[in-house]
Design a protein around this motif. Structure first.
Motif, PDB file in Angstrom:
ATOM      1  N   LYS A  34       0.795   1.563  27.321  1.00  0.00           N
ATOM      2  CA  LYS A  34       2.202   1.247  27.043  1.00  0.00           C
ATOM      3  C   LYS A  34       2.318   0.827  25.590  1.00  0.00           C
ATOM      4  O   LYS A  34       1.393   0.267  25.001  1.00  0.00           O
ATOM      5  CB  LYS A  34       2.734   0.176  27.983  1.00  0.00           C
ATOM      6  CG  LYS A  34       2.052  -1.154  27.905  1.00  0.00           C
ATOM      7  CD  LYS A  34       2.648  -2.104  28.929  1.00  0.00           C
ATOM      8  CE  LYS A  34       1.836  -3.383  28.980  1.00  0.00           C
ATOM      9  NZ  LYS A  34       2.375  -4.314  29.939  1.00  0.00           N
ATOM     10  N   ARG A  35       3.484   1.150  25.024  1.00  0.00           N
ATOM     11  CA  ARG A  35       3.718   0.814  23.621  1.00  0.00           C
ATOM     12  C   ARG A  35       5.200   0.920  23.313  1.00  0.00           C
ATOM     13  O   ARG A  35       5.975   1.486  24.081  1.00  0.00           O
ATOM     14  CB  ARG A  35       2.929   1.745  22.708  1.00  0.00           C
ATOM     15  CG  ARG A  35       3.477   3.166  22.666  1.00  0.00           C
ATOM     16  CD  ARG A  35       2.715   4.060  21.695  1.00  0.00           C
ATOM     17  NE  ARG A  35       3.329   5.339  21.517  1.00  0.00           N
ATOM     18  CZ  ARG A  35       3.240   6.373  22.348  1.00  0.00           C
ATOM     19  NH1 ARG A  35       2.557   6.258  23.466  1.00  0.00           N
ATOM     20  NH2 ARG A  35       3.841   7.513  22.079  1.00  0.00           N
ATOM     21  N   LEU A  36       5.579   0.391  22.178  1.00  0.00           N
ATOM     22  CA  LEU A  36       6.877   0.677  21.593  1.00  0.00           C
ATOM     23  C   LEU A  36       6.620   1.731  20.530  1.00  0.00           C
ATOM     24  O   LEU A  36       5.740   1.554  19.669  1.00  0.00           O
ATOM     25  CB  LEU A  36       7.494  -0.571  20.964  1.00  0.00           C
ATOM     26  CG  LEU A  36       7.918  -1.679  21.923  1.00  0.00           C
ATOM     27  CD1 LEU A  36       8.464  -2.861  21.148  1.00  0.00           C
ATOM     28  CD2 LEU A  36       8.959  -1.166  22.907  1.00  0.00           C
ATOM     29  N   ASP A  37       7.342   2.841  20.598  1.00  0.00           N
ATOM     30  CA  ASP A  37       7.175   3.897  19.611  1.00  0.00           C
ATOM     31  C   ASP A  37       7.405   3.322  18.221  1.00  0.00           C
ATOM     32  O   ASP A  37       8.408   2.642  17.981  1.00  0.00           O
ATOM     33  CB  ASP A  37       8.156   5.039  19.896  1.00  0.00           C
ATOM     34  CG  ASP A  37       8.016   6.162  18.908  1.00  0.00           C
ATOM     35  OD1 ASP A  37       7.027   6.911  19.008  1.00  0.00           O
ATOM     36  OD2 ASP A  37       8.889   6.269  18.016  1.00  0.00           O
ATOM     37  N   GLY A  38       6.476   3.595  17.300  1.00  0.00           N
ATOM     38  CA  GLY A  38       6.539   3.034  15.958  1.00  0.00           C
ATOM     39  C   GLY A  38       7.777   3.418  15.179  1.00  0.00           C
ATOM     40  O   GLY A  38       8.340   2.606  14.458  1.00  0.00           O
ATOM     41  N   SER A  40      10.812   4.718  16.492  1.00  0.00           N
ATOM     42  CA  SER A  40      12.107   4.468  17.133  1.00  0.00           C
ATOM     43  C   SER A  40      12.212   3.111  17.824  1.00  0.00           C
ATOM     44  O   SER A  40      13.313   2.663  18.127  1.00  0.00           O
ATOM     45  CB  SER A  40      12.380   5.563  18.169  1.00  0.00           C
ATOM     46  OG  SER A  40      11.419   5.457  19.220  1.00  0.00           O
ATOM     47  N   VAL A  44       7.466   3.345  25.671  1.00  0.00           N
ATOM     48  CA  VAL A  44       6.770   4.524  26.185  1.00  0.00           C
ATOM     49  C   VAL A  44       5.636   4.026  27.074  1.00  0.00           C
ATOM     50  O   VAL A  44       4.908   3.106  26.699  1.00  0.00           O
ATOM     51  CB  VAL A  44       6.186   5.384  25.039  1.00  0.00           C
ATOM     52  CG1 VAL A  44       5.400   6.566  25.593  1.00  0.00           C
ATOM     53  CG2 VAL A  44       7.291   5.856  24.103  1.00  0.00           C
ATOM     54  N   TRP A  46       2.450   5.462  29.879  1.00  0.00           N
ATOM     55  CA  TRP A  46       1.701   6.531  30.526  1.00  0.00           C
ATOM     56  C   TRP A  46       1.282   6.037  31.898  1.00  0.00           C
ATOM     57  O   TRP A  46       0.732   4.942  32.035  1.00  0.00           O
ATOM     58  CB  TRP A  46       0.443   6.884  29.758  1.00  0.00           C
ATOM     59  CG  TRP A  46       0.628   7.463  28.388  1.00  0.00           C
ATOM     60  CD1 TRP A  46       1.794   7.669  27.711  1.00  0.00           C
ATOM     61  CD2 TRP A  46      -0.417   7.901  27.529  1.00  0.00           C
ATOM     62  NE1 TRP A  46       1.546   8.209  26.485  1.00  0.00           N
ATOM     63  CE2 TRP A  46       0.186   8.363  26.340  1.00  0.00           C
ATOM     64  CE3 TRP A  46      -1.789   7.954  27.638  1.00  0.00           C
ATOM     65  CZ2 TRP A  46      -0.545   8.867  25.278  1.00  0.00           C
ATOM     66  CZ3 TRP A  46      -2.531   8.454  26.586  1.00  0.00           C
ATOM     67  CH2 TRP A  46      -1.910   8.913  25.415  1.00  0.00           C
ATOM     68  N   ILE A  59       9.556   7.857  28.911  1.00  0.00           N
ATOM     69  CA  ILE A  59      10.158   7.506  27.623  1.00  0.00           C
ATOM     70  C   ILE A  59      11.557   6.976  27.906  1.00  0.00           C
ATOM     71  O   ILE A  59      12.407   7.707  28.423  1.00  0.00           O
ATOM     72  CB  ILE A  59      10.224   8.735  26.695  1.00  0.00           C
ATOM     73  CG1 ILE A  59       8.828   9.338  26.515  1.00  0.00           C
ATOM     74  CG2 ILE A  59      10.855   8.356  25.354  1.00  0.00           C
ATOM     75  CD1 ILE A  59       8.825  10.712  25.879  1.00  0.00           C
TER      76      ILE A  59
END
Length: 141
Positions: A34-38, A40, A44, A46, A59
């Motif tokens: 899991k992450r915050l899109d760099g 935007s 996100v 998986w 997403i």
């Protein structure tokens, strides 16, 4: 596990946490990334069942147009008819059972369609023998 062949499908979702719960319940998938899109700042995630190197990428978007609607769908094999029936009973209580369960015989097997929180379709099945079919086809080559 190697990243060769089909590795993922990406789905837009309105509420990433609600979608994580749905796929954990009905597809036995868990968050593996899991992450915050760099660029935007959009969340996100998986999800994987841990059986093969394949993930569903969720997403988060403000507006979602469902792209996987019957007949387009994700398919998940269940360990038994009884397990599929239990999930269908739960889905029916939640108002997300779209069709089935029904037995369409070989090679389709016993199946049902569910609606995920964003309107995408998930098929639960038992007896489709996808793995066996692929294995036999590879052995013949």
């Amino acid at each position: 596990m190697r990243d060769i062949g089909l590795t993922h499908i990406a789905l837009p979702v309105a509420d990433i946490h609600r979608s994580i719960e749905f796929y954990a319940t009905y597809a036995q998938m868990q968050v593996v990334h899991k992450r915050l899109d760099g660029a935007s700042g959009i969340p996100v995630v998986w999800l994987s069942d841990g059986i093969r190197p394949f993930v569903i990428v969720l997403i988060q978007k403000e507006v979602v147009q469902p792209v996987l609607t019957p007949l387009a769908h994700l398919g998940v094999g269940c360990p038994s008819r009884e397990a599929l029936d239990r999930l269908c009973d739960q889905a029916k209580q939640q108002g997300i059972l779209l069709d089935g369960p029904q037995d369409s015989g070989y090679p389709v097997g016993y199946w049902a369609f569910l609606r995920d929180p964003d309107g995408h379709t998930l098929e639960l099945s038992y007896g489709q023998e996808v793995g066996l079919t692929v294995e036999q086809a590879i052995q013949q080559d």
